[in-house]
Enzyme design. Structure first.
Site, PDB file in Angstrom:
ATOM      1  N   GLN A  97      -7.562  -4.883  10.098  1.00 41.67           N
ATOM      2  CA  GLN A  97      -6.463  -4.522  10.994  1.00 41.67           C
ATOM      3  C   GLN A  97      -6.835  -3.352  11.907  1.00 41.67           C
ATOM      4  O   GLN A  97      -5.956  -2.643  12.404  1.00 41.67           O
ATOM      5  CB  GLN A  97      -5.207  -4.170  10.184  1.00 41.67           C
ATOM      6  CG  GLN A  97      -4.633  -5.339   9.404  1.00 41.67           C
ATOM      7  CD  GLN A  97      -3.286  -5.025   8.787  1.00 41.67           C
ATOM      8  OE1 GLN A  97      -2.273  -4.905   9.478  1.00 41.67           O
ATOM      9  NE2 GLN A  97      -3.253  -4.892   7.465  1.00 41.67           N
ATOM     10  N   ASP A 132      -3.581   7.498   5.456  1.00 41.02           N
ATOM     11  CA  ASP A 132      -3.140   6.119   5.641  1.00 41.02           C
ATOM     12  C   ASP A 132      -3.761   5.557   6.919  1.00 41.02           C
ATOM     13  O   ASP A 132      -4.125   6.304   7.830  1.00 41.02           O
ATOM     14  CB  ASP A 132      -1.608   6.095   5.730  1.00 41.02           C
ATOM     15  CG  ASP A 132      -1.044   4.698   5.574  1.00 41.02           C
ATOM     16  OD1 ASP A 132      -1.791   3.783   5.173  1.00 41.02           O
ATOM     17  OD2 ASP A 132       0.160   4.511   5.851  1.00 41.02           O
ATOM     18  N   GLU A 133      -3.862   4.229   7.000  1.00 34.47           N
ATOM     19  CA  GLU A 133      -4.395   3.541   8.186  1.00 34.47           C
ATOM     20  C   GLU A 133      -5.752   4.127   8.590  1.00 34.47           C
ATOM     21  O   GLU A 133      -5.995   4.413   9.774  1.00 34.47           O
ATOM     22  CB  GLU A 133      -3.397   3.629   9.354  1.00 34.47           C
ATOM     23  CG  GLU A 133      -2.005   3.111   9.040  1.00 34.47           C
ATOM     24  CD  GLU A 133      -1.937   1.591   8.916  1.00 34.47           C
ATOM     25  OE1 GLU A 133      -2.986   0.939   9.004  1.00 34.47           O
ATOM     26  OE2 GLU A 133      -0.834   1.063   8.706  1.00 34.47           O
ATOM     27  N   LYS A 144       0.819  -1.216   0.000  1.00 29.89           N
ATOM     28  CA  LYS A 144       0.000   0.000   0.000  1.00 29.89           C
ATOM     29  C   LYS A 144       0.851   1.264   0.000  1.00 29.89           C
ATOM     30  O   LYS A 144       0.522   2.223  -0.695  1.00 29.89           O
ATOM     31  CB  LYS A 144      -0.940   0.018   1.209  1.00 29.89           C
ATOM     32  CG  LYS A 144      -0.231   0.055   2.538  1.00 29.89           C
ATOM     33  CD  LYS A 144      -1.186   0.346   3.676  1.00 29.89           C
ATOM     34  CE  LYS A 144      -0.384   0.396   4.960  1.00 29.89           C
ATOM     35  NZ  LYS A 144      -0.739   1.430   5.850  1.00 29.89           N
ATOM     36  N   THR A 145       1.965   1.275   0.743  1.00 29.55           N
ATOM     37  CA  THR A 145       2.796   2.483   0.766  1.00 29.55           C
ATOM     38  C   THR A 145       3.375   2.764  -0.613  1.00 29.55           C
ATOM     39  O   THR A 145       3.429   3.924  -1.058  1.00 29.55           O
ATOM     40  CB  THR A 145       3.924   2.341   1.804  1.00 29.55           C
ATOM     41  OG1 THR A 145       3.358   2.029   3.079  1.00 29.55           O
ATOM     42  CG2 THR A 145       4.713   3.623   1.912  1.00 29.55           C
ATOM     43  N   ARG A 163       2.353 -10.610  10.504  1.00 30.88           N
ATOM     44  CA  ARG A 163       3.682 -10.003  10.681  1.00 30.88           C
ATOM     45  C   ARG A 163       4.763 -10.948  10.174  1.00 30.88           C
ATOM     46  O   ARG A 163       5.891 -10.519   9.928  1.00 30.88           O
ATOM     47  CB  ARG A 163       3.962  -9.694  12.162  1.00 30.88           C
ATOM     48  CG  ARG A 163       3.052  -8.694  12.871  1.00 30.88           C
ATOM     49  CD  ARG A 163       2.835  -7.444  12.091  1.00 30.88           C
ATOM     50  NE  ARG A 163       1.640  -7.543  11.277  1.00 30.88           N
ATOM     51  CZ  ARG A 163       1.341  -6.741  10.271  1.00 30.88           C
ATOM     52  NH1 ARG A 163       2.174  -5.786   9.930  1.00 30.88           N
ATOM     53  NH2 ARG A 163       0.228  -6.892   9.572  1.00 30.88           N
TER      54      ARG A 163
END
Length: 731
Positions: A248, A217-218, A31-32, A599
Site C-alpha cells: 500500500q 504507523d503507515e 493493525k490499529t 476499500r
C-alpha cells in the site's frame, strides 16, 4: 489482558515488546487494534505512559488511536504522545528551536503561503514565473527538504545545471525569508527537527530516553527525512515497532520511499517480522482479486490476504460505451442497492485515478438527485475569507510574519496600496526590520511620513488586538478581529449572496475556535493556529454524512465502504500514461489498484469506457492491464456488447503511452541530482568533531545522498550524527 480475542499472529505482535519489530499488516487486518492493545500491554507491564511515542500520518488517525487507547487504559493514556509526524516535531521545536536561531512562537506556512512567498522571491530575483512556475519550485524545494538538502547543499549539487541552480537561488532566498518571518513550512518541521538532533546530541539523548518505546504507523509512506527522524529517536533503546504494508505504498510523488519498509531488516538485522494476513473487512473474492493483481509486482515482501467472511458475491466488470454510459451505470447500481438492500448513500464510494473524471459523474448524480460530496476539494481553511482572518491572527501572534501582514494590510481596503508597501519593504530591508516594525515607526522615517496617516492606524489597531491575545479566548479574539478590522462591515455593506456565504464561513471559524477551546489542555492562539495548520483533507471526512463519496484512490487510503466503484480503469488513465514503460512507476500504480480494491467490504464494481472525452479530446480507450490481471473466476462481466464496426482506431497499449505523454509532459517531476555530496566515511575511520573531539566511526549507513554515522568519541561516548550536519574532519 485477555488476548484470546486475537488471532495467533496478532497475539505475537502484541506480546513482542522489546527490540525492533516490523508488523506487515495487510489491508483490513486489524493493525490499529493490534497497536492499541500493544500499547496497553506495555502499560500493564509497568512501562510509563510518557515513555511511549506513537506516530501516525493524519490527525484523524491520531485522534482515533488516542481515544481507543484511553478506552483501554483510562487517564494514563493522556500522557502518551500520540500524534502525527508534523505535530510531534512541532512540540519538540516549540521547546528547542531557539538552538537553531528561531523563536518558539514560529508560524507554520501552508502550501498556498509557500507559493505566495516563492512568487515574491521570484520577483525579487527578477525571474520569470512562466519559466520557473512557483508550483514546480515548491515541489523541488519540498523534495530537497525531504532529502535533508539545505540550500547550500542543493546549490552545490546543481552547480553545473543552469535551471536547477536558479531554483537553488530561489530556495536560498525563500529560506532566508522564512527565517526572517520566524516561519517554517511543513517540510521544515521534519528537517529542522533532524537538524536539531544532529547539532544538539544532548537534546536528542533527552528524547531518546523519553521515548523508550516508539510506534510508527503507515511506515511504507515515510520519506527520507521521516525515516531519519525515527532512526535517530530509536537509536539508543531500539524498541521500535513499525507497522505498515509495502503493498500500500502509494505516495512516491510526495517523497515516500518504499525501501524504508523493504530494507527494515538491513538497518535492524535482529528485527522480528510478523505478517498479519487475515482480513476482517472484505470478502474472499475481493481479496483474491487484490492478491492476484499485486502478485505481479516484484518489489514487495510477499503476503496473501485471506478471510473467514466467506466468498461473497463476484466482482462486477462493466465496459461502457463512453464516460456518460459509465456514470449512468454507476447511478443505476446505487439506486438498485438502496431500493433492494436498504443501504444508505454513505455506503457507496466512487473512486478514480484523476480528479478530471469526477465532472461527468457529478453531473449524472445531480440529474438523478443523488446526494454526493467530493473529498479533496477546496478545504475550509483554504477559502479566502478564512485565510484572511487567520492571517490577522498570525500577525497578532507573530508580527514578524511579513507574508501574512502583506495579505491583510489592505484587506479590507485602507488605501495602503502596492506602491506604499514597496516603499515600506525597501526601508525594512535597508534597516533589517520587519514590515510591521517599519510601519509602526512610519512617522519617524522620512520616506514614509506621507503614508504615516494610513499606516499608523493599522498598526495601532493591531497593537490593541495583540495586547488582548492572552486576555481573550481565541473565539473572542476572532470576533474582535472581525469587528475592529472592518472586515465584517465590508462584507455586510453589500447584500451579495457570495458575501453572505463568507459571513457564514467566518461564523464557522468562530465555532471551530470554540471546539478547540473545549478540547485543548491549555487553549492559546498559538495552539489554535498550529491545529488548523496541521489539518488535512481526510481529517474532515465525516462518515455519518449520508451522501455518496467521490474521491481519488489516493484519498481513499485508510477508509472502507460496503460498496466501491473503481471507474476509468483504462490504459493511460489507470495506470497513468507517464507510468507506462517505467517499472517502478507501474508498480506504484498497481499498489494503488490494490488499495482501491481493498476499500470494498461487500461489493466491488470496476468499469472502463471504450471512448472517453478527456481534456477536450475524445479517443478510443483500452481496458487497463490491471483488469487482465484479475482472476476470471472472481468476475461477472456485464459489459455492453462492443459495436461490430468502429470508425476510431483503438489506442494500442504501448502506443497509448505515447498518446498520453503529451498530457503529462508539462507536469513538474522530481529531478534526480546530477551528483551527490561525496562522504568518504567508512567503518574504522578516525574523525574529529568541533564539539566532541576525536573518535572512531563504528557504523556508516548511507541514507539517500547522506550518511548516518555512529561514532565512538574518545571522551564524549557514542553519538549518532548525520554527515551533512556533523562537519567532521578525517584524521
Amino acid at each position: 489482558m485477555n488476548l484470546e480475542a486475537f488471532n495467533d499472529r496478532q497475539q505475537e505482535a502484541i506480546r513482542t515488546t522489546e527490540g525492533p519489530l516490523l508488523i506487515l499488516a495487510g489491508a483490513g487486518s486489524g493493525k490499529t487494534t493490534v497497536v492499541v492493545n500493544r500499547i496497553a500491554y506495555l502499560l500493564e507491564r509497568g512501562v510509563r505512559p510518557w515513555n511511549i511515542l506513537a506516530i501516525t500520518f493524519t490527525n484523524k488517525a491520531a485522534f482515533e488511536m488516542k481515544e481507543r487507547v484511553a478506552s483501554l487504559v483510562g487517564e494514563q493514556g493522556n500522557d502518551i504522545w500520540v500524534s502525527t509526524f508534523h505535530s510531534s516535531c512541532v512540540r519538540i521545536l516549540r521547546r528547542n528551536i531557539e538552538k537553531l536561531g528561531y523563536e518558539s512562537g514560529f508560524v507554520i506556512y501552508d502550501s498556498q503561503d509557500q507559493q505566495t512567498l516563492i512568487k515574491e522571491c521570484l520577483k525579487e530575483l527578477n525571474m520569470d514565473a512562466e519559466h520557473f512556475p512557483p508550483k514546480m519550485i515548491a515541489k523541488l524545494i519540498s523534495d530537497a527538504k525531504n532529502d535533508l538538502y539545505e540550500p547550500d547543499v542543493f546549490c552545490d549539487i546543481y552547480a553545473s545545471d543552469f535551471k536547477m541552480s536558479k531554483v537553488g537561488e530561489v530556495y536560498r532566498l525563500y529560506q532566508k525569508r522564512l527565517f526572517a518571518a520566524n516561519a517554517l513550512d511543513f517540510d521544515d518541521l521534519i528537517m529542522q527537527t533532524v537538524k536539531l538532533f544532529s547539532l544538539e546530541p544532548e537534546i536528542l539523548s533527552y528524547y531518546q530516553d523519553k521515548f523508550r518505546y516508539i510506534f510508527v504507523d503507515e511506515y511504507q509512506d515515510t520519506n527520507n527525512s521521516q525515516y531519519m527522524l525515527v532512526s535517530m529517536l530509536a537509536g539508543k533503546h531500539r524498541n521500535l515497532c513499525v507497522v505498515g504494508d509495502d503493498d500500500q505504498s502509494i505516495y512516491k510523488f510526495r517523497g515516500a520511499n518504499i525501501n524504508n519498509i523493504l530494507d527494515f531488516e538491513k538497518e535492524f538485522p535482529d528485527a522480528k517480522v510478523i505478517k498479519l494476513e487475515q482480513n476482517y473487512r472484505s470478502t474472499q473474492n475481493i481479496l483474491n482479486a487484490a492478491n492476484c493483481v499485486i502478485a505481479n509486482n516484484r518489489g514487495r515482501k510477499g503476503k496473501r490476504l485471506w478471510t473467514q467472511n466467506g466468498d461473497g458475491g463476484k466482482i462486477t466488470l462493466y465496459g461502457a460505451s463512453d464516460e456518460r454510459d459509465e456514470a449512468y451505470f454507476i447511478v443505476e447500481q446505487i439506486a438498485n442497492k438502496i431500493a433492494q438492500e436498504g443501504l444508505h448513500y454513505a455506503d457507496f464510494a466512487i473512486l478514480y485515478r484523476m480528479n478530471a473524471l469526477s465532472r461527468v459523474l457529478e453531473d449524472v448524480l445531480l440529474r438523478n438527485a443523488i446526494p454526493y460530496r467530493v473529498l479533496g476539494g477546496l478545504r475550509f481553511y483554504d477559502r479566502k475569507e478564512i485565510k484572511d482572518i487567520v492571517a490577522y491572527l498570525r500577525v497578532i501572534h507573530n508580527p514578524n510574519d511579513n507574508l501574512s501582514l502583506s495579505r491583510i494590510v489592505n484587506e479590507p481596503k485602507r488605501g495602503i496600496g502596492d506602491t506604499t508597501m514597496s516603499h515600506v519593504a525597501a526601508v525594512a530591508d535597508a534597516n533589517s526590520l520587519s514590515l510591521y516594525e517599519t510601519m509602526a515607526h512610519a512617522a519617524q522615517i522620512p520616506e514614509l511620513t506621507k503614508s504615516a496617516g494610513k499606516l499608523l492606524p493599522f498598526t495601532q489597531m493591531m497593537d490593541s488586538l495583540r495586547q488582548r491575545e492572552g486576555m481573550l479566548s481565541v473565539s473572542e479574539l476572532i470576533e474582535a478581529v472581525l469587528r475592529e478590522s472592518g472586515y465584517l462591515d465590508a462584507l455586510t455593506a453589500t447584500k451579495q449572496i457570495e458575501n453572505m456565504t463568507r459571513i457564514e464561513n467566518l461564523k464557522e471559524l468562530v465555532s471551530s475556535a470554540v471546539e478547540y477551546e473545549k478540547t485543548a489542555e491549555v487553549p492559546s492562539l498559538g495552539g489554535f493556529l498550529e491545529d488548523i495548520a496541521l489539518v488535512s483533507d481526510i481529517d474532515n471526512y465525516d462518515a455519518d454524512q449520508d451522501s455518496v463519496v467521490l474521491m481519488t484512490m489516493h484519498s481513499a487510503k485508510g477508509l472502507e465502504f460496503p460498496v466501491v466503484f473503481l471507474c476509468g480503469v483504462e490504459e493511460g488513465i489507470f495506470p497513468s500514461g507517464r507510468s507506462i514503460g517505467e517499472v517502478e512507476e507501474l508498480e506504484e500504480e498497481r499498489r494503488l489498484c490494490y488499495v482501491g480494491i481493498t476499500r470494498a467490504k461487500q461489493d466491488l464494481f470496476i468499469s472502463h469506457a471504450r471512448y472517453r472525452m478527456l481534456f477536450g479530446k475524445s479517443q478510443a480507450q483500452l481496458p487497463s492491464r490491471f483488469i487482465e490481471e484479475l482472476p476470471s473466476e472472481c468476475l461477472t462481466d456485464v459489459s455492453k456488447p462492443e459495436p461490430q464496426e468502429s470508425t476510431v482506431i483503438p489506442v494500442g497499449r504501448r502506443a497509448g503511452g505515447q498518446n498520453f505523454d503529451a498530457l503529462f509532459r508539462a507536469r513538474p517531476h522530481r529531478v534526480a541530482p546530477q551528483s551527490v555530496p561525496a562522504f568518504d566515511f567508512r567503518e574504522g575511520d578516525r574523525v574529529a568533531h568541533a564539539k566532541f573531539g576525536e573518535g572512531t566511526i563504528v557504523a556508516a549507513t548511507p541514507i539517500g545522498s547522506d550518511m548516518k554515522l555512529t561514532i565512538d568519541f574518545d571522551n564524549a561516548g557514542r553519538k549518532n550524527l548525520m554527515a551533512t550536519f556533523a562537519k567532521l574532519t578525517k584524521l
